[in-house]
Structures are given as C-alpha cells and as structure tokens.
Design a protein around this motif. Structure first.
Motif, short mmCIF file in Angstrom:
data_model
loop_
_atom_site.label_atom_id
_atom_site.label_comp_id
_atom_site.label_asym_id
_atom_site.label_seq_id
_atom_site.Cartn_x
_atom_site.Cartn_y
_atom_site.Cartn_z
N CYS A 11 0.84 -1.21 0.00
CA CYS A 11 0.00 0.00 0.00
C CYS A 11 0.87 1.25 0.00
CB CYS A 11 -0.90 0.04 1.23
SG CYS A 11 -2.21 -1.17 1.15
N THR A 12 1.92 1.22 0.82
CA THR A 12 2.81 2.37 0.89
C THR A 12 3.43 2.64 -0.47
OG1 THR A 12 3.36 1.63 3.09
CG2 THR A 12 4.72 3.37 2.19
N LEU A 13 3.83 1.56 -1.13
CA LEU A 13 4.44 1.71 -2.46
C LEU A 13 3.44 2.32 -3.43
CD1 LEU A 13 6.59 -1.44 -3.18
CD2 LEU A 13 7.31 0.94 -3.20
N LEU A 14 2.18 1.86 -3.33
CA LEU A 14 1.14 2.35 -4.21
C LEU A 14 0.95 3.85 -4.02
CD1 LEU A 14 -0.65 0.60 -6.08
CD2 LEU A 14 -2.50 0.98 -4.46
N VAL A 15 0.92 4.26 -2.72
CA VAL A 15 0.75 5.68 -2.42
C VAL A 15 1.94 6.47 -2.97
CG1 VAL A 15 0.69 7.37 -0.56
CG2 VAL A 15 -0.68 5.30 -0.38
N TYR A 60 7.70 26.71 -0.55
CA TYR A 60 6.39 26.40 -1.15
C TYR A 60 6.49 25.71 -2.51
CZ TYR A 60 4.21 29.23 2.46
OH TYR A 60 3.76 29.72 3.66
N SER A 61 7.67 25.29 -2.89
CA SER A 61 7.83 24.83 -4.28
C SER A 61 7.01 23.58 -4.60
CB SER A 61 9.31 24.59 -4.59
OG SER A 61 9.78 23.45 -3.90
N SER A 62 6.75 22.73 -3.61
CA SER A 62 5.95 21.52 -3.87
C SER A 62 4.55 21.61 -3.28
CB SER A 62 6.66 20.28 -3.30
OG SER A 62 7.87 20.06 -3.97
N TRP A 63 4.18 22.81 -2.86
CA TRP A 63 2.85 23.01 -2.25
C TRP A 63 1.73 22.50 -3.17
CZ3 TRP A 63 -1.09 26.06 -4.23
CH2 TRP A 63 -2.16 26.33 -3.36
N MET A 64 1.91 22.72 -4.46
CA MET A 64 0.84 22.34 -5.40
C MET A 64 0.65 20.82 -5.49
SD MET A 64 0.36 23.87 -9.20
CE MET A 64 -1.10 23.51 -10.16
N ASP A 65 1.69 20.08 -5.20
CA ASP A 65 1.52 18.61 -5.10
C ASP A 65 0.84 18.26 -3.78
OD1 ASP A 65 2.64 17.89 -7.54
OD2 ASP A 65 4.67 17.79 -6.73
N GLY A 66 1.26 18.94 -2.73
CA GLY A 66 0.75 18.64 -1.40
C GLY A 66 -0.75 18.88 -1.25
N GLN A 68 -3.06 18.23 -3.00
CA GLN A 68 -3.91 17.12 -3.48
C GLN A 68 -4.32 16.22 -2.32
OE1 GLN A 68 -2.62 15.57 -7.30
NE2 GLN A 68 -1.15 17.23 -7.43
N ASN A 69 -3.63 16.34 -1.20
CA ASN A 69 -3.98 15.57 -0.01
C ASN A 69 -4.67 16.43 1.05
OD1 ASN A 69 -2.53 13.17 -0.96
ND2 ASN A 69 -0.73 14.47 -0.72
N SER A 70 -4.97 17.69 0.71
CA SER A 70 -5.54 18.58 1.73
C SER A 70 -7.06 18.42 1.78
CB SER A 70 -5.19 20.04 1.42
OG SER A 70 -6.20 20.64 0.66
N PRO A 71 -7.66 18.76 2.92
CA PRO A 71 -9.13 18.67 3.03
C PRO A 71 -9.84 19.62 2.06
CG PRO A 71 -8.12 19.39 5.12
CD PRO A 71 -7.01 19.20 4.15
N GLU A 72 -9.11 20.65 1.60
CA GLU A 72 -9.72 21.62 0.70
C GLU A 72 -9.62 21.23 -0.78
OE1 GLU A 72 -7.09 24.69 2.25
OE2 GLU A 72 -8.86 25.96 2.48
#
Ligand SMILES: [Zn+2]
Length: 287
Positions: A11-15, A60-66, A68-72
């Motif tokens: 599962c970890t690998l999948l994520v 903030y350079s990877s914020w846009m990837d992050g 995708q996991n936010s509640p918003e």
C-alpha cells in the motif's frame, strides 16, 4: 504478521507511486526555486517575503503537489489536477495536440500570469499566495521532460523500465530517480553547482513564451523516448549509462527552469527589472 507487513508495504508503495506522478519530486522543485531566488530583483524579493511572511519560494515549491492531499482539495483546488503537465503524442506540437478540457500546464501558466501582470503596479495586493505558489511549481513541472511525454503512455507512466534493476516507469525515473542517482547533493548544493551561467546566457533563456518553453521540453522527451526505444528491450534496465548520458539534459532543465521562474516572477512584481536585463541582452547581441 509478515503478511500484514507485506500488505502495508504494498500500500505504501502504491501511495508513493501515485504521489510521484505529478512532477519533479520535492528536490527538483526545490532546486528550481532556489536557482530562481538568485535571479529575482530586490523589489520582487521584498514583495515575495511580505506575501509569504518570510518563507521562501523554496518552502512552497511543492505546495501544489501537497494540496492534493488537503481537506480543501475537492472544494477549492481540484480544478488544478491537470495543470502539472501536457501530454503530446509523437509528431505533435502543443498547437496540434489533443488538448485536455480540464487545462494543462501551458494554458494555466499563460492565462494566470497574463492576469497577474495587469495588477502592476497599483493592484499587486490582488495577487494571492496560491497564485504564486502555483506558478513556482508549474514553471518547474513544465521543464520536467516526462511532463511533456506522450498521451499514449500517459507521460511515460505506462512505459515500463527498470531503474538499477527495480521495476518502475519512465515518468518516475524523471521525476526523482535521475536527480537522486546523479548526485548525492542537497537542493542547495545542486543550486550552487548549477547556477554558474554568465548574465548573457541568463538573458538568452528569458526569451520566448510558455508555449515555446514547453516545446523545448517536448524535444527533450522525444530524445528520451528515442533512446529507450533504441535499446529494443522489453522493460529495459536503465542505470549508470543512462545517468551519464542524460545528466547534461537534467542539469540544463533544472537551471533553465530556475532562471525562467525568476523572469516570470520579476515580470509580475517588478517588470522594469526584466526590461533592463532585456536591454542589456540586446546590447550584447548587437555588439
Ligand atoms: Zn507537479
């Protein structure tokens, strides 16, 4: 117990695998942003420092990837899902390719920056942190070769290769594995060793627009596909030779992305800075 662990590991690998689909890994984005920081005008630096309460664009350079996991994600950001790439099949250009209805990295950057530039000089307060965080990220992604990969294999995601013997795909190789295998440097060491261009070369890379910059990346992707296809192997094993052969391309993409990101940010917060540089460039080429 062993079985539970194996399931957990799978599962970890999948994520992890799904997480790396979206762009340079964190180190690639950090390198691009760190290089950009060195080429920002003082006025742009001040505007960004105020906007981010002292945090850097590297932060903030990877914020846009992050997000995708936010509640918003669903309510606020899901429309940006396809803005990290544009998939171009062999022989196509950005003009002729089948466009994604939900947008792509070229359209998103072009429209967003065109709007933000109109806020200068009196309405800069209308620029949101989110806009800038996205631009920082997308200029990086636009220069990552497999983000201009083919639609037929989903930007290399379906192109199976091995990396030093382990099963992966061509997209993942370019997001992070190349960077991690090429050097044991931190992002700041990458920045220090790559950002050695003289001013004339810096200005040269500022020429063009998002579509032209993106088509360079399409050209990079084509070279990578050609190389891998010429190996004529099912699931080829890429390792030391691939790292050696493509390190110059990797370095070029990172440094050029950083320099162009600075240009884009200056054009929003301090356009006069770029005009001055452009004039210098013109002088250089006419002498
Ligand atoms: Zn991305």
């Amino acid at each position: 117990m062993k079985k539970i662990f194996a399931t957990f590991a799978a599962c970890t690998l999948l994520v992890l695998n799904s997480a790396v689909v979206f762009g340079w890994g964190p180190k690639g984005h950090d390198i691009v942003a760190a290089i950009a920081e060195k080429h920002l005008s003082d006025k742009t630096k001040t505007a960004l420092a105020e906007m981010f309460d002292g945090h850097s664009i590297v932060y903030y350079s990877s914020w846009m990837d992050g997000i995708q996991n936010s509640p918003e994600w669903t309510t606020k950001y899901s429309h940006t899902k396809t803005w990290h790439y544009a998939n171009v099949d062999k022989g196509e250009t950005y003009q002729t390719m089948k466009k994604n209805d939900k947008g792509d990295v070229v359209t998103a950057l072009t429209t967003m920056t065109a709007t933000l530039k109109t806020y200068y000089p009196d309405n800069l307060y209308r620029i949101s942190e989110d806009d800038i965080k996205m631009i920082v990220h997308m200029v990086g992604d636009m220069h990552c070769p497999m983000h201009a990969g083919r639609l037929s294999d989903l930007g290399g995601n379906k192109m199976k290769v091995r990396w030093f013997g382990r099963n992966t795909n061509l997209h993942s190789v370019w997001d992070s594995k190349m960077i991690d295998s090429a050097r044991a440097w931190s992002y700041s060491e990458w920045c220090e060793h790559l950002d050695v261009l003289d001013p004339e070369h810096v200005q040269m890379y500022w020429a063009g627009n998002f579509e032209e910059w993106f088509m360079e990346t399409v050209g990079n992707a084509a070279k990578i596909y050609e190389y891998v296809e010429n190996l004529e192997e099912e699931n080829p094993n890429l390792s030391y030779q691939f790292v050696y052969d493509f390190s110059p391309m990797l370095e070029d993409r990172l440094v050029v992305a950083g320099i162009r990101l600075a240009y884009v940010l200056n054009s929003i917060f301090d356009p006069e800075a770029n005009v001055t540089f452009a004039e210098l460039a013109e002088k250089f080429y006419t002498e």
